[in-house]
Design a protein around this motif. Structure first.
Motif, PDB file in Angstrom:
ATOM      1  N   LYS A 136       2.389  17.456  41.842  1.00 15.13           N
ATOM      2  CA  LYS A 136       1.653  16.993  43.016  1.00 15.13           C
ATOM      3  C   LYS A 136       0.833  18.128  43.593  1.00 15.13           C
ATOM      4  O   LYS A 136       1.290  19.270  43.657  1.00 15.13           O
ATOM      5  CB  LYS A 136       2.633  16.476  44.068  1.00 15.13           C
ATOM      6  CG  LYS A 136       1.975  15.710  45.211  1.00 15.13           C
ATOM      7  CD  LYS A 136       3.016  14.958  46.014  1.00 15.13           C
ATOM      8  CE  LYS A 136       2.369  14.063  47.066  1.00 15.13           C
ATOM      9  NZ  LYS A 136       1.585  12.962  46.481  1.00 15.13           N
ATOM     10  N   THR A 137      -0.374  17.805  44.030  1.00 20.19           N
ATOM     11  CA  THR A 137      -1.167  18.769  44.777  1.00 20.19           C
ATOM     12  C   THR A 137      -0.659  18.828  46.214  1.00 20.19           C
ATOM     13  O   THR A 137      -0.238  17.821  46.788  1.00 20.19           O
ATOM     14  CB  THR A 137      -2.659  18.396  44.766  1.00 20.19           C
ATOM     15  OG1 THR A 137      -2.804  16.988  45.063  1.00 20.19           O
ATOM     16  CG2 THR A 137      -3.294  18.711  43.432  1.00 20.19           C
ATOM     17  N   GLY A 148       5.419   9.512  42.792  1.00 22.45           N
ATOM     18  CA  GLY A 148       4.550  10.115  41.785  1.00 22.45           C
ATOM     19  C   GLY A 148       5.301  10.506  40.535  1.00 22.45           C
ATOM     20  O   GLY A 148       4.830  10.293  39.407  1.00 22.45           O
ATOM     21  N   ARG A 149       6.479  11.083  40.701  1.00 27.55           N
ATOM     22  CA  ARG A 149       7.311  11.451  39.551  1.00 27.55           C
ATOM     23  C   ARG A 149       7.677  10.228  38.733  1.00 27.55           C
ATOM     24  O   ARG A 149       7.585  10.239  37.491  1.00 27.55           O
ATOM     25  CB  ARG A 149       8.585  12.138  40.054  1.00 27.55           C
ATOM     26  CG  ARG A 149       9.597  12.500  38.968  1.00 27.55           C
ATOM     27  CD  ARG A 149      10.973  12.670  39.574  1.00 27.55           C
ATOM     28  NE  ARG A 149      11.477  11.422  40.152  1.00 27.55           N
ATOM     29  CZ  ARG A 149      12.500  11.359  41.000  1.00 27.55           C
ATOM     30  NH1 ARG A 149      13.112  12.458  41.394  1.00 27.55           N
ATOM     31  NH2 ARG A 149      12.903  10.177  41.470  1.00 27.55           N
ATOM     32  N   THR A 154       8.776  19.607  46.743  1.00 27.47           N
ATOM     33  CA  THR A 154       8.031  19.157  45.562  1.00 27.47           C
ATOM     34  C   THR A 154       8.626  19.721  44.278  1.00 27.47           C
ATOM     35  O   THR A 154       8.821  18.988  43.291  1.00 27.47           O
ATOM     36  CB  THR A 154       6.558  19.574  45.687  1.00 27.47           C
ATOM     37  OG1 THR A 154       6.031  19.050  46.910  1.00 27.47           O
ATOM     38  CG2 THR A 154       5.745  19.057  44.521  1.00 27.47           C
ATOM     39  N   VAL A 197      -2.191  15.292  37.803  1.00 25.73           N
ATOM     40  CA  VAL A 197      -1.522  15.758  39.011  1.00 25.73           C
ATOM     41  C   VAL A 197      -1.844  14.809  40.166  1.00 25.73           C
ATOM     42  O   VAL A 197      -3.007  14.475  40.409  1.00 25.73           O
ATOM     43  CB  VAL A 197      -1.946  17.200  39.358  1.00 25.73           C
ATOM     44  CG1 VAL A 197      -1.171  17.705  40.564  1.00 25.73           C
ATOM     45  CG2 VAL A 197      -1.722  18.130  38.161  1.00 25.73           C
ATOM     46  N   ASP A 198      -0.819  14.410  40.869  1.00 27.81           N
ATOM     47  CA  ASP A 198      -0.943  13.443  41.957  1.00 27.81           C
ATOM     48  C   ASP A 198      -1.679  14.054  43.154  1.00 27.81           C
ATOM     49  O   ASP A 198      -1.784  15.271  43.295  1.00 27.81           O
ATOM     50  CB  ASP A 198       0.457  12.988  42.371  1.00 27.81           C
ATOM     51  CG  ASP A 198       0.475  11.694  43.154  1.00 27.81           C
ATOM     52  OD1 ASP A 198      -0.603  11.114  43.386  1.00 27.81           O
ATOM     53  OD2 ASP A 198       1.581  11.265  43.547  1.00 27.81           O
ATOM     54  N   SER A 205       4.151  21.773  41.158  1.00 25.28           N
ATOM     55  CA  SER A 205       3.504  22.054  42.442  1.00 25.28           C
ATOM     56  C   SER A 205       2.163  22.725  42.192  1.00 25.28           C
ATOM     57  O   SER A 205       2.076  23.718  41.472  1.00 25.28           O
ATOM     58  CB  SER A 205       4.394  22.962  43.287  1.00 25.28           C
ATOM     59  OG  SER A 205       4.821  24.093  42.543  1.00 25.28           O
ATOM     60  N   PHE A 235       3.475  11.265  36.848  1.00 29.26           N
ATOM     61  CA  PHE A 235       2.631  12.428  37.106  1.00 29.26           C
ATOM     62  C   PHE A 235       3.373  13.718  36.772  1.00 29.26           C
ATOM     63  O   PHE A 235       4.596  13.798  36.901  1.00 29.26           O
ATOM     64  CB  PHE A 235       2.185  12.450  38.569  1.00 29.26           C
ATOM     65  CG  PHE A 235       1.087  11.477  38.887  1.00 29.26           C
ATOM     66  CD1 PHE A 235      -0.233  11.771  38.561  1.00 29.26           C
ATOM     67  CD2 PHE A 235       1.371  10.264  39.504  1.00 29.26           C
ATOM     68  CE1 PHE A 235      -1.243  10.872  38.836  1.00 29.26           C
ATOM     69  CE2 PHE A 235       0.355   9.359  39.788  1.00 29.26           C
ATOM     70  CZ  PHE A 235      -0.955   9.669  39.452  1.00 29.26           C
ATOM     71  N   CYS A 280       6.652  12.216  46.559  1.00 31.12           N
ATOM     72  CA  CYS A 280       6.891  12.929  45.301  1.00 31.12           C
ATOM     73  C   CYS A 280       7.703  12.078  44.329  1.00 31.12           C
ATOM     74  O   CYS A 280       7.416  12.044  43.125  1.00 31.12           O
ATOM     75  CB  CYS A 280       7.618  14.248  45.567  1.00 31.12           C
ATOM     76  SG  CYS A 280       6.615  15.543  46.306  1.00 31.12           S
TER      77      CYS A 280
END
Length: 301
Positions: A227-228, A219-220, A238, A199-200, A19, A224, A216
């Motif tokens: 996540k931002t 992205g995972r 997240t 970072v996404d 995060s 990544f 999330c």
């Protein structure tokens, strides 16, 4: 579960970037609240989240907050205004003076952009610990991702700026993010090729937990590191999604144990649940166990 139980050697807090939360630099309460949040990294923003008439105030507030400390294990990053703006150079000089963990440079287009930043940071006396993070949010930046990744040894991370990227592409925000998938993949490839954190981008609907969870998970699964985020309400989902599940941890440990047993018996592969386990699977399992150990350490402390 503690790190010792997992049998993993712990590294420092920089192994976790599940995060990464943007905090507006002009809001005193936000800067204070950041000391209490369950977040891996904080981006104190002097750019998009701050109106022009509050830029100078935000710079002073952020630098005072970073200098004052109190953020514990959390990585502290300052996002400056672009160097081509009226605030950028002074932002960079002020940020260097308070030695954050990193300085985030917006709208990086070319490797030369970061080479210039490197020279300026050295001229401003930046601490050896302060790294460069690069916002990847323009078409030219995406096309130059590989060259940007090798621009300077001070570069530590790519941060995807998907809102700006959608705007620049004349694209649309869609649930599957198909319009930016090529951009995400190119930056992730460059980051992995050269050992950078990646970072996404943000999920804008901060009250939509199910939509956030799906974003999330996507992205995972792409690879990544995290996540931002734009709001503290997004932290719990997240952190959960970007952490290994108990089932993942148990299976990874089974892979490692089975492979070690096979090696001890002079065999090159193991079999777990009818599936071949080779060295590459064990490396992935060990990385997952390392992340689990780091999360366990954070939770215990």
């Amino acid at each position: 579960m503690c790190a010792a139980t997992l049998g993993i050697t712990m590294t420092d807090r920089n192994t976790l970037y599940r995060s990464v939360l943007y905090m507006p630099g002009s809001k005193v309460r936000a800067l204070e609240k950041a000391t209490t949040l369950d977040v891996d990294a904080l981006i104190f923003d002097l750019e998009d989240a701050v109106s022009p008439d509050e830029k100078l105030l935000a710079r002073d507030l952020v630098c005072d907050a970073v200098k004052g400390g109190g953020y514990g294990r959390r990585a502290v990053v300052i996002r400056v205004n672009g160097l081509d703006s009226e605030w950028g150079l002074d932002d960079l000089a002020a940020a260097c003076a308070v030695a954050p963990d990193a300085i985030l440079i917006p709208k990086v287009n070319t490797a030369d952009d970061l080479k210039q930043v490197e020279k300026l940071m050295k001229a401003f006396g930046a601490s050896d610990k302060t790294r460069i993070w690069a916002m990847m949010e323009t078409p030219l930046g995406i096309l130059n991702a590989q060259e940007i990744a090798t621009a300077t040894p001070m570069l530590e991370a790519f941060v995807m700026g998907t809102n700006d990227l959608v705007k620049e592409l004349f694209a649309a925000h869609t649930p599957d993010r198909a319009p930016v998938m090529t951009s995400l993949s190119l930056c992730l490839l460059a980051a992995r090729a050269y050992g950078l954190i990646c970072v996404d981008g943000v999920f804008n609907a901060f009250k939509d937990d199910e939509g956030l969870r799906l974003a999330c998970q996507q992205g995972r699964d792409m690879g990544f590191d995290g996540k931002t985020l734009i709001h503290p309400a997004q932290l719990a989902v997240t952190n959960e999604v970007f952490a290994p599940s108990p089932e993942d941890i148990a299976l990874a440990q089974t892979y490692v144990d089975a492979f070690n047993e096979a090696k001890a018996n002079g065999e090159g592969v193991a079999v777990v649940n009818g599936k071949i386990v080779e060295n590459l699977h064990v490396e992935t399992a060990q990385k997952l166990l390392g992340k689990a150990a780091a999360i366990a350490s954070v939770t215990e402390n």
